[in-house]
Each structure stands twice: as structure tokens, then as C-alpha cells.
Motif scaffolding. Structure first.
Motif, PDB file in Angstrom:
ATOM      1  N   ARG A 603      74.250  54.385  35.618  1.00  0.00           N
ATOM      2  CA  ARG A 603      75.330  53.912  36.490  1.00  0.00           C
ATOM      3  C   ARG A 603      76.207  52.957  35.692  1.00  0.00           C
ATOM      4  N   PRO A 604      77.420  52.713  36.174  1.00  0.00           N
ATOM      5  CA  PRO A 604      78.331  51.834  35.418  1.00  0.00           C
ATOM      6  C   PRO A 604      77.771  50.446  35.151  1.00  0.00           C
ATOM      7  N   GLY A 605      77.050  49.863  36.116  1.00  0.00           N
ATOM      8  CA  GLY A 605      76.562  48.499  35.927  1.00  0.00           C
ATOM      9  C   GLY A 605      75.651  48.350  34.729  1.00  0.00           C
ATOM     10  N   PRO A 606      74.507  49.029  34.725  1.00  0.00           N
ATOM     11  CA  PRO A 606      73.606  48.903  33.574  1.00  0.00           C
ATOM     12  C   PRO A 606      74.235  49.370  32.261  1.00  0.00           C
ATOM     13  N   ILE A 607      75.062  50.415  32.303  1.00  0.00           N
ATOM     14  CA  ILE A 607      75.644  50.944  31.061  1.00  0.00           C
ATOM     15  C   ILE A 607      76.649  49.955  30.487  1.00  0.00           C
ATOM     16  N   GLN A 608      77.607  49.501  31.315  1.00  0.00           N
ATOM     17  CA  GLN A 608      78.622  48.578  30.816  1.00  0.00           C
ATOM     18  C   GLN A 608      78.031  47.215  30.485  1.00  0.00           C
ATOM     19  N   GLY A 609      76.951  46.852  31.150  1.00  0.00           N
ATOM     20  CA  GLY A 609      76.303  45.584  30.850  1.00  0.00           C
ATOM     21  C   GLY A 609      75.342  45.678  29.680  1.00  0.00           C
ATOM     22  N   ASP A 610      75.303  46.828  29.018  1.00  0.00           N
ATOM     23  CA  ASP A 610      74.443  47.048  27.853  1.00  0.00           C
ATOM     24  C   ASP A 610      72.978  46.751  28.177  1.00  0.00           C
ATOM     25  N   MET A 611      72.540  47.275  29.321  1.00  0.00           N
ATOM     26  CA  MET A 611      71.165  47.036  29.747  1.00  0.00           C
ATOM     27  C   MET A 611      70.262  48.242  29.520  1.00  0.00           C
ATOM     28  N   VAL A 612      70.853  49.391  29.196  1.00  0.00           N
ATOM     29  CA  VAL A 612      70.059  50.612  29.095  1.00  0.00           C
ATOM     30  C   VAL A 612      69.132  50.576  27.886  1.00  0.00           C
ATOM     31  N   HIS A 613      69.687  50.309  26.713  1.00  0.00           N
ATOM     32  CA  HIS A 613      68.868  50.325  25.498  1.00  0.00           C
ATOM     33  C   HIS A 613      67.768  49.261  25.525  1.00  0.00           C
ATOM     34  N   PRO A 614      68.058  48.020  25.931  1.00  0.00           N
ATOM     35  CA  PRO A 614      66.958  47.040  26.024  1.00  0.00           C
ATOM     36  C   PRO A 614      65.845  47.486  26.961  1.00  0.00           C
ATOM     37  N   TYR A 615      66.211  48.116  28.072  1.00  0.00           N
ATOM     38  CA  TYR A 615      65.170  48.575  28.996  1.00  0.00           C
ATOM     39  C   TYR A 615      64.303  49.652  28.349  1.00  0.00           C
ATOM     40  N   LEU A 616      64.940  50.628  27.686  1.00  0.00           N
ATOM     41  CA  LEU A 616      64.186  51.707  27.059  1.00  0.00           C
ATOM     42  C   LEU A 616      63.271  51.176  25.960  1.00  0.00           C
ATOM     43  N   LEU A 617      63.775  50.245  25.156  1.00  0.00           N
ATOM     44  CA  LEU A 617      62.960  49.679  24.083  1.00  0.00           C
ATOM     45  C   LEU A 617      61.755  48.945  24.660  1.00  0.00           C
ATOM     46  N   ARG A 618      61.962  48.193  25.718  1.00  0.00           N
ATOM     47  CA  ARG A 618      60.856  47.461  26.339  1.00  0.00           C
ATOM     48  C   ARG A 618      59.876  48.430  26.998  1.00  0.00           C
ATOM     49  N   ARG A 619      60.411  49.470  27.600  1.00  0.00           N
ATOM     50  CA  ARG A 619      59.551  50.428  28.301  1.00  0.00           C
ATOM     51  C   ARG A 619      58.608  51.120  27.328  1.00  0.00           C
ATOM     52  N   HIS A 620      59.084  51.403  26.127  1.00  0.00           N
ATOM     53  CA  HIS A 620      58.278  52.125  25.148  1.00  0.00           C
ATOM     54  C   HIS A 620      57.616  51.196  24.133  1.00  0.00           C
ATOM     55  N   GLY A 621      57.564  49.888  24.455  1.00  0.00           N
ATOM     56  CA  GLY A 621      56.832  48.945  23.631  1.00  0.00           C
ATOM     57  C   GLY A 621      57.483  48.595  22.315  1.00  0.00           C
ATOM     58  N   GLN A 622      58.766  48.853  22.180  1.00  0.00           N
ATOM     59  CA  GLN A 622      59.466  48.577  20.926  1.00  0.00           C
ATOM     60  C   GLN A 622      60.204  47.239  20.957  1.00  0.00           C
ATOM     61  N   PRO A 624      59.614  43.182  22.836  1.00  0.00           N
ATOM     62  CA  PRO A 624      58.768  42.385  23.742  1.00  0.00           C
ATOM     63  C   PRO A 624      59.478  42.095  25.056  1.00  0.00           C
ATOM     64  N   VAL A 625      58.689  42.019  26.121  1.00  0.00           N
ATOM     65  CA  VAL A 625      59.227  41.676  27.441  1.00  0.00           C
ATOM     66  C   VAL A 625      59.062  40.185  27.641  1.00  0.00           C
ATOM     67  N   ASP A 626      60.184  39.481  27.734  1.00  0.00           N
ATOM     68  CA  ASP A 626      60.108  38.036  27.952  1.00  0.00           C
ATOM     69  C   ASP A 626      61.140  37.629  28.995  1.00  0.00           C
ATOM     70  N   TYR A 627      60.942  36.435  29.524  1.00  0.00           N
ATOM     71  CA  TYR A 627      61.792  35.933  30.595  1.00  0.00           C
ATOM     72  C   TYR A 627      62.170  34.487  30.275  1.00  0.00           C
ATOM     73  N   PRO A 628      63.427  34.121  30.487  1.00  0.00           N
ATOM     74  CA  PRO A 628      63.830  32.746  30.183  1.00  0.00           C
ATOM     75  C   PRO A 628      63.266  31.724  31.164  1.00  0.00           C
ATOM     76  N   SER A 629      62.769  32.170  32.324  1.00  0.00           N
ATOM     77  CA  SER A 629      62.183  31.233  33.289  1.00  0.00           C
ATOM     78  C   SER A 629      61.341  32.016  34.280  1.00  0.00           C
ATOM     79  N   GLU A 630      60.515  31.303  35.016  1.00  0.00           N
ATOM     80  CA  GLU A 630      59.696  31.938  36.044  1.00  0.00           C
ATOM     81  C   GLU A 630      60.567  32.480  37.174  1.00  0.00           C
ATOM     82  N   GLU A 631      61.691  31.766  37.449  1.00  0.00           N
ATOM     83  CA  GLU A 631      62.597  32.221  38.515  1.00  0.00           C
ATOM     84  C   GLU A 631      63.187  33.589  38.156  1.00  0.00           C
ATOM     85  N   VAL A 632      63.593  33.712  36.894  1.00  0.00           N
ATOM     86  CA  VAL A 632      64.145  34.988  36.439  1.00  0.00           C
ATOM     87  C   VAL A 632      63.062  36.064  36.430  1.00  0.00           C
ATOM     88  N   LYS A 633      61.855  35.682  36.057  1.00  0.00           N
ATOM     89  CA  LYS A 633      60.751  36.646  36.053  1.00  0.00           C
ATOM     90  C   LYS A 633      60.496  37.194  37.454  1.00  0.00           C
TER      91      LYS A 633
END
Length: 1023
Positions: A603-622, A624-633
Motif C-alpha cells: 500500500r502507499p503508506g508502507p511503501i512511501q514510508g520505506d517500511m517494506v524492506h525493514p519489515y522483510l529483513l526483520r521477518r527473515h532474521g536479517q 534485529p528487531v528493536d524498539y526505541p521505547s516500551e510504549e513504541v513496542k
């Protein structure tokens, strides 16, 4: 002081030349205490003006009114001083509109006689006799509420008008009030108004003559100028009228029908009982304590917000659908709650997703719940008529949709108004590639015969730009119903739609949302039709009973997901597009929730926000999955730290940037319209500053803002994706286990979905499914399953034949003898029209009665043997040369848009015309980055807004589909082949991803359509 009391906006279609927002903003700038928006027999624009005043906190009061032309001798404006007057105005507009065709109105004298609350501004005509008649009439019936509205337009008629005003005022004691009758907010809109007026009159600006405005005086003037034009007493009279008007749209309160609640129940207790019944069906194994707690929480929130009737209304509608066997599926933020699951509004088990109900029904935001219900597209009309019959035409109608000028309609209408030839305009429109974002349409039109230095061409460009986005007319919403407890026309005017048995209100869905009014979305979905038809075929031919809940209970089937991961998804729901099929082998969904993500991520949101590649890399273990805060997590954990869904973006603004619930709701609204008005940028600093202040990195905040922009105009929430994922999985399950039945159902449900019947049959043939061509002795009207030696094949139906009407097809089937038709004479005796017989012959549907289609045509032309006197005479065979294989294929495509025997590319290959060409099935064996030549029928061109000018072309040969990527420069340099070729050769470079996704990067585009010149291959272009 002065307030403009007569003002027409662009919602007086092709008359006003400024938007409601422009008018109220300018009025505030000029220091007007108030402005009356008085579009002709309409209040369609008042919500826009009201919302703009509230959004900008403008110091101007909006007065609601409407202009009417009763006859050539009487024009008047009605203003609403209070709520009773507003209801009166809405009833009058409704009566005038309902007794006339769409777009017209007719006032009756009784309408005017019945006025008891509205203030009347009389606009006297130049006819002295008519003025005397209506002066006496107003004095007799509405003396205390009638004013004479005076204009000074510096057009040479002011002296005559002044004398008329003074005479009538003295004679009938009507106060005179200054009312400039503005049609635009600034004088530079005069040329736009001229063009709109010419469009309305179906003429050119140069031929308007005296009907055109002679100057730009019909604008909002500074008070300093008005004080020189009008007597001070007339100006002061405007404030006397304003002082009487205190009605605001905020006073409107919407109530749902009360008859849904049986005697002895309250709305709350009845809703609870319905939920408890649903619990027995949805949770037969017993209700877990955690789910009970969620139900109680949701019911409490619904009661606090007084939304019980909304849920009961939906419950009543879906219960009707269930009783009639109509398949449906609810979706929307509030739809994916446990209450909706128990009410059987949706099939999504809320335990499968992590969607918090209070995120969508919030006391703080005080926004109405969002629930859409999709029904089988061929049976939705039954649901619509049930709603009309249950609540009556007085209490329900569809919301409107404002149809606005886009490039083609604006360029054509403006060009015609300026005197350009329609043929020239159509030619230029066809040549303009609106997907070329690097070369504007303004530049492109100058390449096709228009002189950029010509004053007329400059006007064409400027005026087209001016009217882009202007409302053109009101149409009906696809299914948004407004249902009220009392007459709906007390709330908003109702008018006839162009479709028979349809009525619409004058507000669209955005207007309803601005006022916090509820609507019920009753929508149509073709896939539900296809799924329901597949279920019936399975019951009929396999003796099995399946439904959506049963398939879901089977759990995630590994074999079905194997098929999905290979992008073998032609015909299934949502994951069938080029973009989705390219993503499937990369994301590799293995569960229901993976499908939820899969549907939302392309969809336009994830694609234009450049979120697709980070998600795929994290999904396939390439990565690390990290969060800047517990609220964001807490917000992003279910999507591996990457915001994929619209709700996550909104929630991040709340937890990371300290947005209040109300501010988050404003952000959501701005997201939906930022490409129109850019309001999203009003939130940028607050969002980024708030996140940085809370310790987040600026890069994270910037990325989030880009994500928000990406959602603009097409926000895709998790709740919608969850509902769609159910249908995506169910349709995939049916395709895998019952491919023949699913294909028949898709063909019988067409038009729907992404693929044409030709593409569906080609895909099915590649899966080993056999087809039989349409035949008068074997086909029914619909396509059907045929069992042969324990295997199923598909008999194509007569509905496929172009030029054969549904009635003619049904007539052929209903009169068919038990043993079938014996001769073409039998067909001719059915008394079908000649063109219907010709259609049968062209489609080779008479092959069982003739040697070939040419022979059938010849026999059809013999009229004598069909006469009663010669009925005993046998047909004589005439030796005609049979069509060649190539001619057969051409005839198949011309008559049915497909061929069950041969594909064009396979014939060309056999003819030795494809030397050096690599077929689709052979691309996998080619090495990455190697040069290839491919060819195929163009079945689709797509240029998504997220692709930076790239076009994706799909080429089909007899072995499969080839995905071609065309860069913008390539498309521009070879535009004719790019836009027009039906059979296209592409010389390019093969590109293979590690997951096995194959594309051909186009270098040279060669139009090979001449090789199959007569071929009519359907292509789905730029949808």
C-alpha cells in the motif's frame, strides 16, 4: 458593517466559481460578521463551509440558506434563523427535487405558501407587472419575514433597479437589504465563471452574449467599497437579519430508528441479548474469561457512547441477509470487535488479531464507529430494497458522492467552452500520459499541435488548472445509507438519483463525518458472489457442505500457503495484483496474520514510508528487531517494530508525541485529504518536536511523518486488512482444493476482480483444466462443471458470446429439446434476431449443427428452409472452405474475447515468427542480468503512484505471464508502443530476486500487433 446574504459556491454547479472554504475564509478576511451560503436549491456545500470555520476558528458566522428560481418572474432566497427554519428549508428542497429528474427541481406555489419560519429575500425582476403580483403575494402571506434584496453591479441597470427597490419597499413596507449576490470570492475568478456558465449552457464563452457577466462585480467586496455602492441603511439591514439567525449545524442531532428494540427491552438490554445468543454460536466450546471481559468492556463503551442502535441496525441487516442466504462480511475498525463477531457481522475471530476496540470507539474522540458490510455484488440490491421497505423513503437514503473535475473532463469541458474542436481535444487527451510525473500534462499538450504562445491555448491551460477539483455534479455513494428515526429531510435534503428507485441526500460521507453523523455502509463485493457460487457448486457436485467459518476452523493449511508463496494466486481475493504477487515470494506468508500484513504492506503508506524492506529483513532474521521505547513496542510488536497499519501510525502519534485523542482524530482526517489541501503539514512540527522531546531520534520521527504522508488518500487499517485476509485465505483454499468449481464461479461472477475471462481460462488451462467452447446443445446460459471419467471440466456458457443477449441465451436453453437441436433450422425457428444468430455462428456455438462456423453462417443466410411451407425440406450441405487455425482463433477472440484451443503466441511460434523469443515458462532457466526477448498479449498496464514513474506491464503467452518493468524514460521515448500495443515484444534484461521473482527490465518496446491485426485482446490498463 456588512454581511453577504446571497452567495453561491461551486455547489451551484457551473454557476458559482469559488469553493465554500474560499468564500468563508475571504469573508473573515474582509471583516464580515457573517456570510450566508445560498446555493441553488441545495445545501450541499454548507458542511464544507462550517468545517472550515471551525478548523480555522474563523470569526465569521455561517448562515444557511438557498436560492430558488420559481419562474422567470420570481427569484428568492430563503435563510434559516433557527432549527425549525432549517428543517423547513430541507423539506422544501426535498419536495422540489423529488418531483423532478436528477439535477432539476420544481417549486410549487404551495411550497412557498407553507413557509412559516424561513426569512425571505425577494429578488425583484425587471417585469413591473410581475413585481406587483409578487409584491401583493408576499404582503398577503409573509409580510413580516420578507425583505427586498438589492444589488449594484455597475452594469448600466443599477438606476432602474434602485427605482424598483424603492417603489416596492414604499408600496409594501418591505425593508431593503444590500445583497451583492456573490458568485466568487475574488474578481480574478470571472473567467472561470464565464467558462462554467458556458459549460452549463452547452455553448462557448464567445456565444454567451448578454447572459454572461459583464464585469467582476459579483464578488466579495471590501466593506469600504460596499459603503460607496449601497446606502448605509441597506448595509445596516444585513446586520439586523444576521441578529435573527442563530442556527448552527452543531445543533443537528441524529437518532437511529427505535423500532429495532422489541417491547420490554431497552436498546442496551436487547443488544446484550443478541450478543449472548451469538456467544452460543461463536463459542460452542465455552467462553474464555478473557473474552468475556472484552465483551463487557465493549458493551459498556457502546452504552456510554449511545451507539446501541447503530449495532442493532447492522445486526438487523445482516440477519436479513443470513435468512435470504446472502453471503456477507463486515469490515472496519469497530467491525473487528468481539461484539461484532458475536453479532455475526464479521467472520473475523478477534482472537486472531490484536485490535483494541477502544481505539475506534473513544469517549475522548467522540467519533462514530466505522463498520462496512460487503454483500454479494449480484444480490446487494435485495439488501438495499429491504432497507428502503423497512424504513421508508422518508427515513432513509444514500449518501452522496461529489464527482469532481479531473484532467480529462476539465480539459474537454473547458476546451469546448473556449471554442476548441471536440475532435482535437479528444485526440490530445489520448496522447497525454498522466502517469509521466516528470513531464506535466501542460508540457505534453504542446507537443501535439497546440501553440504555446497562443493566448487561447494559455487560457485553456490556466482555466483547466482552475477548475480541476471543482464539483461537477452529485452522484450516489456506493452504499452508504443514512437511516433516521424521523423524516430524514428534517436533517438534510433528499433528491432523486439517476438510478431508478434510488434517493440520495445532498451530503457526502466526509460531510457526515464532519458533523459526527452515522451512516451504514452496505457495499458490494464480487468475491463474495464468487465464493458463494463455489460453495453451491461444491455442494452440488461433490456433496460437501463448506462455508467461511468452517474453512477458518480447519486452521492454516500448509499446502494452501505453499500455493500462495509461489504467487499462484490468479483470481483469488486481494493478493492477485502484480504488486501483491511480487511480494508473496518475498514475504512468504505461512499464517492468517501473515496475510493480514501481506495485504496491508503493499500500500502507499508502507511503501512511501520505506517500511517494506525493514519489515522483510526483520521477518527473515536479517535485521534485529528493536524498539526505541516500551510504549513504541506496545504499538509495533505485532509488526516487528515497523508501522504497517494506519492505526499504528495514529497510536504512535499518541504514545510517542503526546497527541491527545482529539488531535489524533484530526491527524487521521488530515491524512485522508493531504493531497488535496496539504493540511497534514500542520501536524509535522508538533509530531516531530513531540517525539524528539520524548527522547526519540529525529530520523525516526521523520520516517514516521513520511509514513503518515504515504497513508494520505489511502489509509489502510489493520481492521480492514483482517477482514480482507479472511476472504483472501478462503478464496485461496477454494482455488487449491476445488480449482474447477472456483474457476466456474469466477467466470459466472464476472465482471469482477483483477482478471478477464481470457486470463482466468488461460491460468486454469495451465493448471490442467479442460474447457469446452460455447455450444447451443451443451451450454447453459452460465458456465458449468461437467464430469467426465471422474474428472471435472468446464463447459463455457452462452453468456460469454458477444452480441447474444441474456434473454436470447435463456430462450435457446429453455426451448432446447431433450436430445438437443438437430439442425440450424431448429435454431432459426426460435425467431431470434438476425444479429443474435450471427453471434452464435461467429462464436462457433452452432458447430454441432454444421461443419464449421463459415458453414453455419451460410445456412443462417438461407431463409427459405425456415418457412413453414418448407419445414420438411432437409438442409443442403454446401462445400465451403473451413477456416484456418489462425482464422478460428481470431474469430474466437472477436466473438468471446478468448479461445479455448490456441493462444495467439503459440500460433505465431508454430508459424516460425518468434525466432529468438524466450517464453514465459523458460525465463526461470535464464541467468540473472542476461539479455532476453519476450513477447505476449498485453493484459495489463499499471503505474502506481508509489512507483516513481515506473510502469508494470503484464505480457501473456500460452505458457504463463511475463512481468515487464518499463522505466519512465523508456515509456516516453517509445510512447506509441507503450500505450497502444496489444501484442508487444520487449527486448530487455532479466532480473531475478533471491526469492525467485522474475522481471524483465524493458529496453526496446516493439509493437507486434500487426501480426494479429484483427485480434481484440482485453487489457486492464492503469487501474
Amino acid at each position: 458593517m456588512y454581511s453577504e446574504l446571497i452567495c453561491q459556491s461551486v455547489f451551484s454547479f457551473q454557476t458559482g466559481a469559488s469553493t465554500p472554504e474560499e468564500l468563508v475564509t475571504t469573508a473573515a478576511f474582509l471583516g464580515y460578521p457573517a456570510l450566508a451560503l445560498t446555493d441553488e436549491c441545495s445545501v450541499a456545500g454548507v458542511v464544507r463551509a462550517h468545517a472550515e470555520i471551525q478548523r480555522q476558528r474563523l470569526p465569521v458566522q455561517l448562515i444557511i440558506g438557498s436560492l430558488f428560481h420559481f419562474s422567470r418572474s420570481l427569484s428568492l432566497v430563503l435563510l434559516c434563523p433557527d432549527k425549525a427554519a432549517y428543517a423547513e428549508l430541507c423539506r422544501l428542497i426535498t419536495n422540489a427535487r423529488r418531483r423532478s429528474p436528477k439535477g432539476e427541481y420544481a417549486l410549487a406555489e404551495w411550497d412557498l405558501l407553507s413557509l412559516k419560519h424561513c426569512l425571505i429575500l425577494w429578488l425583484p425582476s425587471t417585469n413591473t407587472e410581475a413585481c406587483q403580483h409578487w409584491g401583493q403575494w408576499f404582503a398577503r402571506h409573509h409580510a413580516s419575514r420578507t425583505y427586498i434584496a438589492a444589488q449594484r453591479w455597475l452594469d448600466g441597470q443599477d438606476h432602474h433597479r434602485y427605482n424598483t427597490y424603492m417603489q416596492l419597499s414604499e408600496q409594501y413596507s418591505f425593508p431593503v437589504v444590500a445583497a451583492n449576490w456573490a458568485l466568487f470570492h475574488h474578481h480574478d475568478r470571472l473567467p472561470v465563471q464565464h467558462v462554467l456558465h458556458a459549460i452549463k449552457q452547452h455553448t462557448t464563452v464567445s456565444q454567451l452574449g448578454r447572459t454572461a457577466l459583464s464585469n467582476a462585480e459579483r464578488t466579495l467586496h471590501p466593506v469600504s467599497k460596499l459603503s460607496k455602492l449601497y446606502p448605509q441603511k441597506w448595509l445596516a439591514q444585513t446586520q439586523e437579519i444576521v441578529s435573527q439567525c442563530d442556527f448552527s449545524l452543531n445543533e443537528l442531532k441524529y437518532q437511529y430508528p427505535a423500532e429495532l428494540v422489541p417491547a420490554g427491552y431497552t436498546a442496551t438490554s436487547y443488544l446484550r441479548q443478541c450478543v449472548e445468543k451469538g456467544i452460543q454460536r461463536r463459542f460452542p466450546e465455552g467462553l474464555p474469561t478473557s473474552i468475556r471481559q472484552i465483551i463487557e468492556k465493549e458493551l459498556t463503551l457502546i452504552e456510554e457512547q449511545q451507539y446501541e442502535y447503530f449495532f442493532l441496525t447492522l445486526y438487523d441487516i445482516v440477519q436479513f441477509a443470513r435468512a435470504k442466504g446472502i453471503l456477507y462480511q463486515g469490515r472496519g475498525s469497530a467491525a473487528n470487535s468481539v461484539v461484532c463477531y458475536c453479532l455475526e457481522i464479521t467472520a473475523v475471530d478477534p482472537r486472531q488479531i490484536n485490535v483494541l476496540f477502544e481505539r475506534f470507539i473513544s469517549k475522548e474522540r467522540d467519533e462514530p464507529p466505522d463498520i462496512d458490510v460487503d454483500f454479494e455484488h449480484n444480490r446487494r440490491e435485495e439488501v438495499i430494497q429491504y432497507i428502503y421497505s423497512k424504513y421508508g423513503r422518508e427515513r432513509t437514503a444514500l449518501a452522496a458522492t461529489v464527482i469532481c473535475y479531473r484532467f480529462k473532463s476539465a480539459f474537454r469541458d473547458v476546451g469546448k467552452a473556449l471554442g476548441f474542436a471536440e475532435s482535437q481535444l479528444d485526440y490530445i487527451i489520448k496522447q497525454v500520459n498522466r502517469r509521466d510525473r516528470a513531464l506535466s500534462w501542460q508540457a505534453q499538450i504542446l507537443e501535439h499541435g497546440l501553440d504555446g504562445e497562443s493566448r487561447k491555448v494559455k487560457q485553456l491551460i490556466a482555466l483547466t488548472e482552475s477548475v480541476l477539483g471543482f464539483p461537477r455534479h452529485l452522484s450516489q455513494h456506493v452504499g452508504g445509507f443514512v437511516i433516521s428515526s424521523g423524516p430524514l429531510y428534517d436533517l438534510v435534503p433528499v433528491e432523486n438519483a439517476s438510478m431508478e428507485d434510488r434517493t440520495v441526500i445532498q451530503w457526502d460521507k466526509d460531510d457526515l463525518e464532519s458533523l459526527g453523523l452515522l451512516k451504514v455502509d452496505v457495499l458490494a463485493l464480487g468475491m463474495l458472489t464468487a465464493i458463494q457460487k463455489t460453495f453451491r457448486l461444491i455442494r452440488e457436485h461433490y456433496g460437501l457442505s463448506v462455508d467461511i467459518p468452517a474453512i477458518n476452523r480447519f486452521g492454516d493449511d500448509p499446502q494452501v500457503f505453499d500455493m500462495i508463496c509461489k504467487a499462484d494466486t490468479v483470481g483469488v481475493f486481494q493478493i492477485e495484483s502484480r504488486a501483491q504477487m511480487s511480494m508473496l515470494p518475498r514475504l512468504k506468508p505461512r499464517s492468517y496474520y501473515d496475510l493480514v500484513v501481506q495485504i496491508a504492506i503493499v500500500r502507499p503508506g508502507p511503501i512511501q514510508g520505506d517500511m517494506v524492506h525493514p519489515y522483510l529483513l526483520r521477518r527473515h532474521g536479517q535485521m534485529p528487531v528493536d524498539y526505541p521505547s516500551e510504549e513504541v513496542k506496545s504499538v509495533l510488536s505485532r509488526t516487528l517494530g515497523v508501522p504497517i497499519f494506519q492505526e499504528q501510525v495514529i497510536q504512535l502519534a499518541m504514545v510517542a508525541a503526546n497527541f491527545s485523542g482529539g488531535e489524533a482524530d484530526q491527524l487521521r482526517r488530515a491524512m485522508a485529504s493531504w493531497k488535496k489541501d496539504g493540511r497534514i503539514y500542520e501536524f509535522r512540527d508538533k509530531l516531530i518536536d513531540g517525539m524528539v522531546k520524548n527522547g526519540y531520534q529525529a530520523s525516526f520521527a521523520d520516517a514516521l511523518f513520511e509514513q503518515i504522508k504515504g497513508f494520505g488518500g489511502y489509509g489502510f487499517p489493520e481492521s480492514h486488512s483482517a477482514s480482507f485476509a479472511v476472504l483472501a485465505y478462503v478464496s485461496s483454499w477454494l482455488k487449491y482444493y476445488f480449482p474447477e468449481a472456483f474457476c466456474v464461479a469466477l467466470l459466472n461472477s464476472w465482471p469482477m476482480g483483477f482478471y478477464t475471462p481470457a486470463q482466468l481460462t488461460q491460468d486454469a488451462k495451465r493448471h490442467g483444466i479442460h474447457f469446452h467452447a460455447p455450444c447451443v446443445n451443451n451450454s447453459t446460459v452460465e458456465h458449468r462443471l461437467v464430469e467426465e471419467n471422474g474428472h471435472f471440466s468446464i463447459q463455457l456458457g452462452l453468456r460469454l458470446i458477444k452480441g447474444l443477449t441474456q434473454d436470447a441465451a435463456a430462450h435457446i436453453v429453455s426451448h432446447r429439446p431433450v436430445r438437443g437441436y438437430a439442425s440450424i433450422n431448429d435454431i432459426k425457428r426460435l425467431q431470434l434476431e438476425g444479429n443474435q444468430l450471427e453471434a452464435l455462428a461467429s462464436a462457433d456455438a452452432l458447430r454441432a449443427l454444421s461443419q464449421h462456423r463459415y458453414d453455419a453462417r451460410w445456412k443462417i443466410m438461407d431463409n427459405q428452409t425456415s418457412l413453414p411451407l418448407f419445414s420438411h425440406i432437409e438442409e443442403h450441405d454446401t462445400t465451403l472452405a473451413a477456416p484456418s487455425v489462425y482464422q478460428e482463433m481470431i474469430e474466437d477472440y472477436v466473438s468471446t474475447s478468448l479461445s479455448v484451443d490456441r493462444h495467439p503466441v503459440s500460433l505465431l511460434k508454430d508459424a516460425g515468427k518468434l525466432d529468438g523469443i524466450t517464453l514465459s515458462s523458460d525465463l526461470a532457466a535464464c541467468s540473472n542480468k542476461s539479455l532476453v526477448k519476450v513477447i505476449g498479449c498485453v493484459t495489463g498496464r499499471q503505474a502506481p503512484g508509489t512507483a516513481s514513474g515506473v510502469t508494470f506491464i503484464t505480457l501473456e503467452d500460452h505458457t504463463g505471464n511475463t512481468n515487464v518493468v518499463v522505466w519512465q524514460a523508456t515509456a516516453r521515448a517509445q510512447q506509441k508502443a507503450y500505450l497502444r500495443a496489444s501484442l508487444l515484444q520487449v527486448n530487455g534484461i532479466i532480473e531475478k530476486s533471491p526469492e525467485g521473482v522474475i522481471h524483465v527490465i524493458a529496453g526496446k518496446l516493439i509493437d507486434k500487433s500487426h501480426l494479429v491485426a484483427e485480434l481484440a485482446v482485453p487489457s486492464r490498463d492503469f487501474h
